[in-house]
Design a protein around this motif. Structure first.
Motif, short mmCIF file in Angstrom:
data_model
loop_
_atom_site.label_atom_id
_atom_site.label_comp_id
_atom_site.label_asym_id
_atom_site.label_seq_id
_atom_site.Cartn_x
_atom_site.Cartn_y
_atom_site.Cartn_z
N ARG A 124 48.81 111.13 46.02
CA ARG A 124 49.23 110.06 45.13
C ARG A 124 48.09 109.69 44.17
O ARG A 124 46.93 109.67 44.56
N ALA A 125 48.45 109.42 42.93
CA ALA A 125 47.46 108.93 41.97
C ALA A 125 47.28 107.44 42.18
O ALA A 125 48.09 106.78 42.83
N VAL A 126 46.21 106.90 41.62
CA VAL A 126 45.97 105.47 41.72
C VAL A 126 45.61 104.92 40.35
O VAL A 126 44.82 105.52 39.60
N GLY A 127 46.21 103.82 39.99
CA GLY A 127 45.87 103.13 38.75
C GLY A 127 45.25 101.79 39.09
O GLY A 127 45.82 101.03 39.88
N PHE A 128 44.10 101.50 38.52
CA PHE A 128 43.39 100.26 38.87
C PHE A 128 42.80 99.68 37.59
O PHE A 128 41.98 100.31 36.93
N LYS A 129 43.25 98.49 37.23
CA LYS A 129 42.76 97.83 36.03
C LYS A 129 42.17 96.47 36.37
O LYS A 129 42.68 95.77 37.23
N VAL A 130 41.08 96.14 35.68
CA VAL A 130 40.48 94.80 35.78
C VAL A 130 40.45 94.22 34.39
O VAL A 130 39.92 94.83 33.46
N ARG A 131 41.03 93.04 34.21
CA ARG A 131 41.04 92.36 32.93
C ARG A 131 40.20 91.10 33.03
O ARG A 131 40.15 90.45 34.07
N SER A 132 39.53 90.77 31.94
CA SER A 132 38.80 89.51 31.83
C SER A 132 39.25 88.86 30.53
O SER A 132 40.04 89.44 29.78
N PRO A 133 38.76 87.67 30.21
CA PRO A 133 39.16 87.04 28.94
C PRO A 133 38.78 87.84 27.71
O PRO A 133 39.36 87.62 26.64
N VAL A 134 37.81 88.77 27.82
CA VAL A 134 37.36 89.48 26.61
C VAL A 134 37.43 90.99 26.72
O VAL A 134 37.15 91.70 25.76
N ALA A 135 37.78 91.55 27.89
CA ALA A 135 37.76 93.01 28.03
C ALA A 135 38.75 93.47 29.08
O ALA A 135 39.22 92.70 29.92
N THR A 136 39.07 94.78 29.01
CA THR A 136 39.92 95.43 30.00
C THR A 136 39.27 96.72 30.44
O THR A 136 38.78 97.49 29.61
N ALA A 137 39.27 96.99 31.75
CA ALA A 137 38.72 98.23 32.30
C ALA A 137 39.80 98.93 33.10
O ALA A 137 40.42 98.33 33.98
N SER A 138 40.06 100.20 32.78
CA SER A 138 41.05 101.00 33.49
C SER A 138 40.31 102.10 34.23
O SER A 138 39.54 102.86 33.64
N VAL A 139 40.57 102.21 35.53
CA VAL A 139 39.74 103.01 36.42
C VAL A 139 40.48 104.24 36.91
O VAL A 139 41.69 104.21 37.10
N ARG A 140 39.71 105.32 37.14
CA ARG A 140 40.27 106.49 37.80
C ARG A 140 39.30 106.94 38.88
O ARG A 140 38.23 107.47 38.58
N GLY A 141 39.64 106.72 40.14
CA GLY A 141 38.83 107.17 41.26
C GLY A 141 37.37 106.80 41.12
O GLY A 141 36.50 107.65 41.07
N THR A 142 37.09 105.51 41.07
CA THR A 142 35.77 105.05 40.64
C THR A 142 35.27 103.90 41.50
O THR A 142 36.03 103.12 42.04
N GLU A 143 33.95 103.83 41.59
CA GLU A 143 33.30 102.65 42.14
C GLU A 143 32.67 101.91 40.97
O GLU A 143 31.84 102.45 40.25
N LEU A 144 33.10 100.68 40.76
CA LEU A 144 32.60 99.94 39.61
C LEU A 144 32.43 98.47 39.95
O LEU A 144 32.95 97.98 40.94
#
Length: 282
Positions: A124-144
Motif C-alpha cells: 500500500r502507498a501512503v500519503g502524508f501531508k502537514v499543513r501550517s498557516p504558511v506552508a504545506t509539506a507532502s511526504v513520501r516515505g520520509t522522516e521529517l
C-alpha cells in the motif's frame, strides 16, 4: 422481451453493486495514542471549551484537536507511521482515510513542532501531508520535522523526499467526504514534486535528506536549493551583525568539510523571520 427485461435489471444491479463497492473502499482510520506524558489533551467534540486528558491506547478520529503542555510528550501511531508531538504544540487531524491501495493522513500544525516517521504498510502507498498557516509539506516515505513558531514554518527532512510549497491556509480544514472518496494519487519513482504529490502549485520544490526549508508569513521562502548554495550555514532574514559574522565563519569551515557530517545551530530569530539550515550526511 422478458429475457431482455431480466437482463436489464441484472445489469442495473451489477452496476449499482459495483459502484457501492468502489465507495466502500474508502474507510476512516484512527490515530492511536502510543505514549502520553505531562499535560496532553484533546478538545471535547460536544463542548469546544473543554479539554479531555489523553492516555496511552486512546483512539482518535478525524477532526480531533490535540494540544500538549509544557514538558509534555505525545506519540501517535497511524498504521505503521508515528507522529511525535513536541511540548506546547497544537494540531488537528484533518484527514485519516484508507483508500484503495493508499492510506491518506493530513495534519494541521497550528503552533509548535511535530516529527513524523512515515512508513507504508505492505503493498500500500501512503500519503502524508502537514499543513501550517504558511506552508504545506507532502511526504513520501520520509522522516521529517515540521515546526511552526513566531509565524514562520521550517520543514526539515531526515530521510526520503518532501514536496513543499508556500500557502495561505486559513486554519484547520477537516477533510470532507468528497475528499475522502476522491481517487488516490499514487506516487511514482523520482524526487520531483510531480512524483511525490499532485495538486502542488507553481513554485513548489522538494526537500531531501539533510535539508531544511523555511517559510514566513510575510511571503519569504527559503528553498533547500538556495540554501545549499550557501554551504552548511544557517541564516536568518533578521540576523544581527554578530550573527552574520558567525554565519560567515560557519560557511568557511563548512565548505572544507566534504566528508564530514555538518550540523549548525540556527540562531534565534525575531517574530516573522525565516531560519533555514542544511546538513550533509555522506
Amino acid at each position: 422481451m422478458k429475457a431482455s427485461i431480466k437482463t436489464f435489471f441484472l445489469a442495473s444491479f451489477v452496476a449499482a453493486f459495483g459502484i457501492s463497492s468502489v465507495m466502500a473502499e474508502s474507510e476512516q482510520m484512527q490515530a492511536i495514542v502510543e505514549k502520553a506524558s505531562g499535560k496532553v489533551e484533546v478538545q471535547d467534540r460536544t463542548d469546544p471549551t473543554k479539554w479531555l486528558p489523553l492516555s496511552a491506547g486512546t483512539p482518535l478520529d478525524k477532526g480531533a484537536v490535540i494540544q500538549t503542555g509544557f514538558k509534555s510528550e505525545l506519540v501517535l501511531k497511524i498504521k505503521n507511521s508515528k507522529v511525535s508531538v513536541a511540548p506546547l504544540t497544537r494540531i488537528t487531524l484533518e484527514q485519516l482515510v484508507s483508500k484503495d491501495k493508499k492510506d491518506e493522513t493530513r495534519i494541521y500544525l497550528d503552533t509548535g513542532s511535530i516529527k513524523s516517521n512515515v512508513k507504508k504498510t505492505e503493498d500500500r502507498a501512503v500519503g502524508f501531508k502537514v499543513r501550517s498557516p504558511v506552508a504545506t509539506a507532502s511526504v513520501r516515505g520520509t522522516e521529517l520535522e515540521v515546526s511552526n513558531k513566531f509565524r514562520a514554518t521550517d520543514v526539515k527532512t531526515y530521510s526520503g523526499s518532501v514536496a513543499v510549497w508556500k500557502s495561505s491556509n486559513k486554519g484547520a480544514q477537516v477533510a470532507t467526504k468528497a475528499e475522502d472518496d476522491a481517487p488516490a494519487f499514487i506516487p511514482t519513482a523520482g524526487n520531483s514534486v510531480g512524483a511525490i504529490t499532485d495538486g502542488a502549485p507553481l513554485g513548489a520544490f522538494t526537500v531531501t535528506k539533510g535539508q531544511t526549508a523555511g517559510f514566513s508569513s510575510d511571503g519569504t521562502v527559503a528553498s533547500a536549493a538556495s540554501n545549499a548554495t550557501r554551504t552548511a550555514t544557517s541564516f536568518s532574514a533578521t540576523t544581527s551583525a554578530s550573527e552574520s559574522e558567525a554565519t560567515s565563519s560557519s560557511a568557511a569551515s563548512g565548505s572544507t568539510a566534504a566528508k564530514t557530517d555538518v550540523q549548525k545551530a540556527t540562531p534565534t530569530t525575531a517574530k516573522g523571520s525565516v531560519s533555514i539550515s542544511v546538513e550533509w550526511d555522506d
